[in-house]
Design a protein around this motif. Structure first.
Motif, PDB file in Angstrom:
ATOM      1  N   MET A 149       1.976  -0.900 -10.581  1.00 50.53           N
ATOM      2  CA  MET A 149       3.058  -0.507  -9.694  1.00 50.53           C
ATOM      3  C   MET A 149       4.291  -1.279 -10.096  1.00 50.53           C
ATOM      4  O   MET A 149       4.294  -2.516 -10.085  1.00 50.53           O
ATOM      5  CB  MET A 149       2.633  -0.849  -8.265  1.00 50.53           C
ATOM      6  N   SER A 150       5.334  -0.575 -10.459  1.00 46.98           N
ATOM      7  CA  SER A 150       6.567  -1.238 -10.856  1.00 46.98           C
ATOM      8  C   SER A 150       7.608  -1.044  -9.753  1.00 46.98           C
ATOM      9  O   SER A 150       8.191   0.025  -9.620  1.00 46.98           O
ATOM     10  CB  SER A 150       7.066  -0.643 -12.165  1.00 46.98           C
ATOM     11  N   LEU A 151       7.809  -2.073  -8.971  1.00 43.24           N
ATOM     12  CA  LEU A 151       8.709  -1.960  -7.829  1.00 43.24           C
ATOM     13  C   LEU A 151      10.153  -1.907  -8.285  1.00 43.24           C
ATOM     14  O   LEU A 151      10.608  -2.801  -9.011  1.00 43.24           O
ATOM     15  CB  LEU A 151       8.531  -3.162  -6.898  1.00 43.24           C
ATOM     16  N   PRO A 152      10.892  -0.894  -7.873  1.00 42.73           N
ATOM     17  CA  PRO A 152      12.304  -0.834  -8.262  1.00 42.73           C
ATOM     18  C   PRO A 152      13.158  -1.839  -7.501  1.00 42.73           C
ATOM     19  O   PRO A 152      14.231  -2.203  -7.965  1.00 42.73           O
ATOM     20  CB  PRO A 152      12.700   0.604  -7.926  1.00 42.73           C
ATOM     21  N   MET A 153      12.699  -2.285  -6.338  1.00 43.97           N
ATOM     22  CA  MET A 153      13.564  -3.122  -5.481  1.00 43.97           C
ATOM     23  C   MET A 153      13.162  -4.594  -5.528  1.00 43.97           C
ATOM     24  O   MET A 153      12.016  -4.940  -5.827  1.00 43.97           O
ATOM     25  CB  MET A 153      13.528  -2.604  -4.037  1.00 43.97           C
ATOM     26  N   GLY A 154      14.124  -5.446  -5.243  1.00 46.76           N
ATOM     27  CA  GLY A 154      13.888  -6.886  -5.248  1.00 46.76           C
ATOM     28  C   GLY A 154      13.398  -7.376  -3.896  1.00 46.76           C
ATOM     29  O   GLY A 154      13.270  -6.614  -2.931  1.00 46.76           O
ATOM     30  N   ARG A 155      13.159  -8.683  -3.818  1.00 47.22           N
ATOM     31  CA  ARG A 155      12.625  -9.285  -2.590  1.00 47.22           C
ATOM     32  C   ARG A 155      13.565  -9.109  -1.400  1.00 47.22           C
ATOM     33  O   ARG A 155      13.124  -8.925  -0.269  1.00 47.22           O
ATOM     34  CB  ARG A 155      12.357 -10.766  -2.809  1.00 47.22           C
ATOM     35  N   ARG A 156      14.833  -9.174  -1.655  1.00 43.20           N
ATOM     36  CA  ARG A 156      15.813  -9.030  -0.583  1.00 43.20           C
ATOM     37  C   ARG A 156      15.710  -7.645   0.073  1.00 43.20           C
ATOM     38  O   ARG A 156      15.705  -7.509   1.292  1.00 43.20           O
ATOM     39  CB  ARG A 156      17.226  -9.256  -1.135  1.00 43.20           C
ATOM     40  N   ASP A 157      15.606  -6.623  -0.768  1.00 44.05           N
ATOM     41  CA  ASP A 157      15.462  -5.265  -0.227  1.00 44.05           C
ATOM     42  C   ASP A 157      14.154  -5.107   0.541  1.00 44.05           C
ATOM     43  O   ASP A 157      14.111  -4.488   1.604  1.00 44.05           O
ATOM     44  CB  ASP A 157      15.508  -4.229  -1.356  1.00 44.05           C
ATOM     45  N   ILE A 158      13.094  -5.674  -0.011  1.00 46.84           N
ATOM     46  CA  ILE A 158      11.799  -5.575   0.669  1.00 46.84           C
ATOM     47  C   ILE A 158      11.892  -6.240   2.035  1.00 46.84           C
ATOM     48  O   ILE A 158      11.437  -5.706   3.054  1.00 46.84           O
ATOM     49  CB  ILE A 158      10.684  -6.233  -0.177  1.00 46.84           C
ATOM     50  N   ALA A 159      12.511  -7.432   2.050  1.00 46.88           N
ATOM     51  CA  ALA A 159      12.653  -8.163   3.316  1.00 46.88           C
ATOM     52  C   ALA A 159      13.430  -7.350   4.337  1.00 46.88           C
ATOM     53  O   ALA A 159      13.040  -7.258   5.506  1.00 46.88           O
ATOM     54  CB  ALA A 159      13.349  -9.502   3.061  1.00 46.88           C
ATOM     55  N   ASP A 160      14.521  -6.739   3.906  1.00 47.78           N
ATOM     56  CA  ASP A 160      15.344  -5.981   4.847  1.00 47.78           C
ATOM     57  C   ASP A 160      14.667  -4.688   5.282  1.00 47.78           C
ATOM     58  O   ASP A 160      14.999  -4.108   6.310  1.00 47.78           O
ATOM     59  CB  ASP A 160      16.721  -5.683   4.237  1.00 47.78           C
ATOM     60  N   TYR A 161      13.728  -4.240   4.505  1.00 48.78           N
ATOM     61  CA  TYR A 161      12.929  -3.076   4.901  1.00 48.78           C
ATOM     62  C   TYR A 161      11.885  -3.494   5.934  1.00 48.78           C
ATOM     63  O   TYR A 161      11.610  -2.758   6.887  1.00 48.78           O
ATOM     64  CB  TYR A 161      12.250  -2.497   3.659  1.00 48.78           C
ATOM     65  N   LEU A 162      11.330  -4.686   5.765  1.00 45.95           N
ATOM     66  CA  LEU A 162      10.225  -5.128   6.612  1.00 45.95           C
ATOM     67  C   LEU A 162      10.672  -5.964   7.816  1.00 45.95           C
ATOM     68  O   LEU A 162       9.839  -6.390   8.621  1.00 45.95           O
ATOM     69  CB  LEU A 162       9.221  -5.940   5.783  1.00 45.95           C
ATOM     70  N   LEU A 198       0.831  -1.210   0.000  1.00 47.31           N
ATOM     71  CA  LEU A 198       0.000   0.000   0.000  1.00 47.31           C
ATOM     72  C   LEU A 198       0.862   1.255   0.000  1.00 47.31           C
ATOM     73  O   LEU A 198       0.555   2.235  -0.684  1.00 47.31           O
ATOM     74  CB  LEU A 198      -0.930   0.001   1.218  1.00 47.31           C
ATOM     75  N   GLU A 199       1.959   1.225   0.760  1.00 47.81           N
ATOM     76  CA  GLU A 199       2.850   2.385   0.775  1.00 47.81           C
ATOM     77  C   GLU A 199       3.404   2.640  -0.620  1.00 47.81           C
ATOM     78  O   GLU A 199       3.363   3.772  -1.126  1.00 47.81           O
ATOM     79  CB  GLU A 199       4.013   2.173   1.764  1.00 47.81           C
ATOM     80  N   MET A 200       3.893   1.601  -1.251  1.00 45.16           N
ATOM     81  CA  MET A 200       4.469   1.767  -2.593  1.00 45.16           C
ATOM     82  C   MET A 200       3.389   2.133  -3.602  1.00 45.16           C
ATOM     83  O   MET A 200       3.618   2.934  -4.501  1.00 45.16           O
ATOM     84  CB  MET A 200       5.186   0.481  -3.012  1.00 45.16           C
ATOM     85  N   ASP A 201       2.227   1.566  -3.428  1.00 45.51           N
ATOM     86  CA  ASP A 201       1.109   1.899  -4.306  1.00 45.51           C
ATOM     87  C   ASP A 201       0.826   3.398  -4.261  1.00 45.51           C
ATOM     88  O   ASP A 201       0.664   4.057  -5.291  1.00 45.51           O
ATOM     89  CB  ASP A 201      -0.122   1.108  -3.868  1.00 45.51           C
ATOM     90  N   ASN A 202       0.808   3.944  -3.047  1.00 45.12           N
ATOM     91  CA  ASN A 202       0.569   5.381  -2.907  1.00 45.12           C
ATOM     92  C   ASN A 202       1.665   6.206  -3.558  1.00 45.12           C
ATOM     93  O   ASN A 202       1.404   7.274  -4.106  1.00 45.12           O
ATOM     94  CB  ASN A 202       0.518   5.783  -1.420  1.00 45.12           C
ATOM     95  N   ARG A 203       2.883   5.693  -3.473  1.00 40.08           N
ATOM     96  CA  ARG A 203       4.000   6.527  -3.870  1.00 40.08           C
ATOM     97  C   ARG A 203       4.377   6.386  -5.330  1.00 40.08           C
ATOM     98  O   ARG A 203       4.969   7.302  -5.891  1.00 40.08           O
ATOM     99  CB  ARG A 203       5.218   6.233  -2.979  1.00 40.08           C
TER     100      ARG A 203
END
Lengths: 211, 211
Positions: free
Chosen positions: B153-166, B141-146
């Motif tokens: 929605m085209s995410l610039p980051m991979g799963r690893r980055d998402i994991a380390d963010y979350l 939802l955050e990325m969707d908004n942004r």
DNA sequence: CGACATATTGATATCCATCAAACCGGGTGG
DNA sequence: CCACCCGGTTTGATGGATATCAATATGTCG
């Protein structure tokens, strides 16, 4: 109760002192942010709640700390007195008027906000990536830095608050503290479980930041 | 490469554009903070590391975002380009000189810092108290908004980055996304796993914030 | 096409949450 | 002064969510 206090810059703002009883609310999330606060004595917790009751304490504020400074007109966390607490209260509008003309005051606002951000960034690392023992060790060292007098640290907050600050349960916090006690890293004094002497800061620090 | 840009206030500061290749470092934790940055295109991750390699991403910065503003003279997180990224770079000293005499610029500094703090406070709640599924829903939802354009929605980051963010592992993120896909809440488009269409924002939001 | 990075899926392990009970100190009132 | 209660803490037993380890699949780039 009302005084005028110089802000190290020739300007002055009126402010007033308030006392809050243990557990009482200072302001609530989404309430208008009319005032900025500085702790004089006691301790404050600022937290967010989920609708099912899960709570995350973002910060504890101890004597000298400034809190309640927000961007929007609304507070984004709830603030409560952990123990009997007195604060200085400054009207946000007054502060902003002064800041408008006084660069030193404005810089202090920025510095305060940035140091809160700093703390939040460290805390995200703790919450996202540290083990329960590392969290508890980090907490004890943080509190040791901020409120130890004469070698004894008297924690104002209970296990539940510590747990909600560290993203753990109170049982997990209790077990970690017990283990540190068993390993001779800390001792209890007095008859409450809140007065703690850290015997080996070096060892605590190596738990917090494994090398 | 160098231009002069008005800051909505009559003042102007010189700034320059830089491009960073995917994965390259913009600045490192504890490096002198000489400049402030604004993303023009691409995406930036800012993170902290523990000595054993555990990583916590504190924020992603997308076009328009300002980052690198620090209290002390040192950066407190490392910044890297997630994808090929161009930024505007502003000398910190220049900015401060202007802010000294221009209240609007100073106020923008404060606003920027406060909104970073805001984000960090929300993120602490996520890291300390939310389940893996709630975290992933909140992230989407955050990325969707942004960054959603035209429903995709085209995410610039991979799963690893998402994991380390979350504060999760990449496997857990992958499972959560797969489950949302299976429940018809989102779909993939194109042939990468990074382009996502959210079909049911309502349902995603109710996962993020259980009522 | 082949090699490598990234993502998904599966099997198992582990840390921490949950549930439950005992403990302890402090206050209250008989 | 003691019995009782009550909130907070400790300790124990168990379960579950997520990490870890491993294999397969998919996508990217030369």
């Amino acid at each position: 109760m009302f005084t005028r206090v110089s802000m190290m810059s020739g300007s002055s703002v009126s402010l007033s002192e308030f006392t809050y009883k243990k557990g009482s609310e200072i302001f609530r999330e989404n309430e208008p942010a009319d005032c900025v606060y500085q702790v004089r004595t006691g301790a404050v917790r600022r937290y967010k709640l989920l609708s099912d009751g899960r709570r995350q304490i973002g910060a504890f504020h101890l004597p000298g700390d400034v809190f309640g400074l927000e961007n929007s007109t609304l507070h984004r966390l709830t603030a409560e007195a952990v123990t009997e607490t007195t604060v200085r209260k400054i009207s946000r509008q007054t502060l902003e008027d002064v800041a408008e003309t006084d660069a030193v005051v404005f810089r202090n606002l920025l510095t305060t906000t940035t140091s809160n951000l700093c703390h939040a960034e460290d805390h995200m690392l703790l919450l996202g990536r540290k083990s329960s023992m590392e969290r508890v060790a980090a907490f004890l060292l943080e509190m040791d830095n901020r409120l130890t007098k004469a070698g004894i640290m008297s924690l104002p907050m209970g296990r539940r608050d510590i747990a909600d600050y560290l993203g753990l349960t109170l049982e997990t916090v209790s077990r970690a503290v017990s283990q540190l006690h068993g390993e001779g890293i800390l001792n209890f004094v007095g008859n409450t479980q809140r007065e703690i002497v850290i015997l080996d800061r070096r060892r605590l620090a190596s738990i917090d930041m494994p090398s």
